[in-house]
Design a protein around this motif. Structure first.
Motif, PDB file in Angstrom:
ATOM      1  N   THR A  89     -45.315  45.203  94.919  1.00 60.86           N
ATOM      2  CA  THR A  89     -46.542  45.900  94.556  1.00 60.86           C
ATOM      3  C   THR A  89     -46.593  46.168  93.055  1.00 60.86           C
ATOM      4  O   THR A  89     -45.578  46.050  92.352  1.00 60.86           O
ATOM      5  CB  THR A  89     -46.638  47.237  95.295  1.00 60.86           C
ATOM      6  OG1 THR A  89     -45.562  48.070  94.858  1.00 60.86           O
ATOM      7  CG2 THR A  89     -46.557  47.036  96.806  1.00 60.86           C
ATOM      8  N   GLU A  90     -47.768  46.539  92.560  1.00 64.18           N
ATOM      9  CA  GLU A  90     -47.904  46.867  91.141  1.00 64.18           C
ATOM     10  C   GLU A  90     -46.929  47.965  90.718  1.00 64.18           C
ATOM     11  O   GLU A  90     -46.242  47.814  89.692  1.00 64.18           O
ATOM     12  CB  GLU A  90     -49.346  47.270  90.824  1.00 64.18           C
ATOM     13  CG  GLU A  90     -50.303  46.100  90.770  1.00 64.18           C
ATOM     14  CD  GLU A  90     -51.702  46.528  90.334  1.00 64.18           C
ATOM     15  OE1 GLU A  90     -51.916  47.747  90.108  1.00 64.18           O
ATOM     16  OE2 GLU A  90     -52.580  45.661  90.214  1.00 64.18           O
TER      17      GLU A  90
ATOM     18  N   GLN B  78     -44.035  47.537  87.942  1.00 62.00           N
ATOM     19  CA  GLN B  78     -44.022  48.415  86.767  1.00 62.00           C
ATOM     20  C   GLN B  78     -42.646  49.039  86.575  1.00 62.00           C
ATOM     21  O   GLN B  78     -42.104  49.078  85.461  1.00 62.00           O
ATOM     22  CB  GLN B  78     -45.059  49.531  86.934  1.00 62.00           C
ATOM     23  CG  GLN B  78     -46.497  49.101  86.704  1.00 62.00           C
ATOM     24  CD  GLN B  78     -47.438  50.274  86.884  1.00 62.00           C
ATOM     25  OE1 GLN B  78     -48.148  50.368  87.889  1.00 62.00           O
ATOM     26  NE2 GLN B  78     -47.453  51.176  85.923  1.00 62.00           N
TER      27      GLN B  78
ATOM     28  N   ARG C 164     -49.285  49.140  83.913  1.00 63.47           N
ATOM     29  CA  ARG C 164     -50.037  48.530  85.011  1.00 63.47           C
ATOM     30  C   ARG C 164     -50.835  47.327  84.512  1.00 63.47           C
ATOM     31  O   ARG C 164     -50.931  46.304  85.195  1.00 63.47           O
ATOM     32  CB  ARG C 164     -50.977  49.583  85.605  1.00 63.47           C
ATOM     33  CG  ARG C 164     -51.752  49.108  86.825  1.00 63.47           C
ATOM     34  CD  ARG C 164     -52.661  50.213  87.318  1.00 63.47           C
ATOM     35  NE  ARG C 164     -53.316  49.854  88.549  1.00 63.47           N
ATOM     36  CZ  ARG C 164     -54.243  50.590  89.147  1.00 63.47           C
ATOM     37  NH1 ARG C 164     -54.601  51.742  88.594  1.00 63.47           N
ATOM     38  NH2 ARG C 164     -54.811  50.195  90.265  1.00 63.47           N
TER      39      ARG C 164
ATOM     40  N   VAL D 190     -48.669  44.225  84.262  1.00 61.70           N
ATOM     41  CA  VAL D 190     -48.417  43.655  85.582  1.00 61.70           C
ATOM     42  C   VAL D 190     -49.631  42.851  86.051  1.00 61.70           C
ATOM     43  O   VAL D 190     -49.501  41.738  86.570  1.00 61.70           O
ATOM     44  CB  VAL D 190     -48.076  44.764  86.598  1.00 61.70           C
ATOM     45  CG1 VAL D 190     -48.087  44.210  88.026  1.00 61.70           C
ATOM     46  CG2 VAL D 190     -46.712  45.360  86.284  1.00 61.70           C
ATOM     47  N   ARG D 191     -50.812  43.406  85.853  1.00 59.45           N
ATOM     48  CA  ARG D 191     -52.024  42.724  86.307  1.00 59.45           C
ATOM     49  C   ARG D 191     -52.262  41.420  85.548  1.00 59.45           C
ATOM     50  O   ARG D 191     -52.715  40.427  86.130  1.00 59.45           O
ATOM     51  CB  ARG D 191     -53.235  43.654  86.162  1.00 59.45           C
ATOM     52  CG  ARG D 191     -53.201  44.797  87.173  1.00 59.45           C
ATOM     53  CD  ARG D 191     -54.504  45.567  87.212  1.00 59.45           C
ATOM     54  NE  ARG D 191     -54.541  46.456  88.362  1.00 59.45           N
ATOM     55  CZ  ARG D 191     -55.595  47.193  88.709  1.00 59.45           C
ATOM     56  NH1 ARG D 191     -56.700  47.138  87.967  1.00 59.45           N
ATOM     57  NH2 ARG D 191     -55.550  47.959  89.773  1.00 59.45           N
TER      58      ARG D 191
ATOM     59  N   THR E 203     -49.785  38.839  87.153  1.00 63.11           N
ATOM     60  CA  THR E 203     -50.191  38.320  88.465  1.00 63.11           C
ATOM     61  C   THR E 203     -51.469  37.495  88.354  1.00 63.11           C
ATOM     62  O   THR E 203     -51.636  36.507  89.078  1.00 63.11           O
ATOM     63  CB  THR E 203     -50.370  39.463  89.474  1.00 63.11           C
ATOM     64  OG1 THR E 203     -51.288  40.436  88.959  1.00 63.11           O
ATOM     65  CG2 THR E 203     -49.032  40.137  89.769  1.00 63.11           C
TER      66      THR E 203
END
Length: 256
Positions: free
Chosen positions: A24-25, A29, A36, A39-40, A43
């Protein structure tokens, strides 16, 4: 980017397999001590490469996509005594360990200037368009539109059949005195049109391999096939000369 590079490597070496969810984010992190937004971005890069997809819902997340890379032998259907086009495609999908299916459509369409020039007819001349939408393991892989000038269709009316032709159009035309003796191929990498992206179920940022083949008899151009292949699921191989000789040195592939 470190996050994307490491996740990509895990996907490629099989540590993360089709259907597996990425961390998961918040987990990413914490693992990489990043924001965040970082990370985004990581992905999103993997989504654009077609390696993962975003699945909505509680059981969703960023999930590894199934990746099937099909080898398409562009010359196979054209060899004398070879397969019909559909049979050639189904055969090589099966040899590569996958399930093949297709949907067929027929329509009449006025030719664009580009296609009319390839076929040697007037702009806006009518043509029969025979479409095959091809699926590998239930996932769309390519869409082949083949254009036949209407005067040829009047001479060979089977080209206007709303069903697939059992022996293939190449063999049918040869039987009616229009054997194709020369082919001109073009392969273009580009981003898909909205319609292509929808038909091929392409992830954002995924290109298509546009394969255009014009077939000529001794007297004229008889057809143009325009095939966008999903760029993340296909490679195109064009064999020249004696395919059986090449096959002796290619244990991984069936002789063409």
């Amino acid at each position: 980017m470190k996050i994307a590079n490491e996740l990509r490597e895990k996907i490629r070496n099989g540590e993360l397999r089709a259907g597996d969810r990425l961390p998961t984010e918040p987990q990413l992190q914490e693992q990489y001590n990043v924001s965040r937004n970082t990370v985004r971005l990581a992905t999103a890069q993997l989504v654009n490469e077609g390696l993962v997809e975003s699945v909505p819902g509680r059981s969703g997340g960023i999930v590894v996509r199934e990746r099937v890379t099909l080898t398409f032998h562009a010359s196979r259907a054209e060899f004398p005594g070879g397969y019909a086009e559909t049979d050639a495609w189904r055969s090589e999908v099966a040899v590569q360990g996958h399930d093949a299916s297709q949907e067929f459509e027929l329509r009449i369409e006025a030719l664009s200037a580009e296609l009319a020039q390839r076929l040697g007819v007037g702009v806006d001349s009518p043509a029969a368009v025979r479409r095959c939408i091809r699926f590998v393991n239930g996932q769309p892989s390519s869409v082949q539109d083949t254009y036949y000038p209407m005067d040829l269709c009047n001479e060979v009316p089977e080209l206007l059949s709303p069903k697939d032709i059992a022996q293939g159009t190449t063999a049918l035309l040869a039987e009616r005195g229009h054997q194709q003796v020369a082919f001109e191929d073009e392969i273009i990498a580009r981003m898909p049109t909205p319609a292509e992206a929808k038909m091929l179920d392409l992830a954002a940022g995924t290109p298509v391999l546009l394969y255009i083949r014009t077939g000529f008899s001794a007297d004229r151009a008889v057809r143009v096939s325009v095939t966008p292949f999903a760029g993340d699921r296909n490679r195109i191989v064009n064999t020249l000369g004696d395919a059986d000789v090449i096959a002796k040195f290619r244990d991984r592939e069936e002789p063409a």
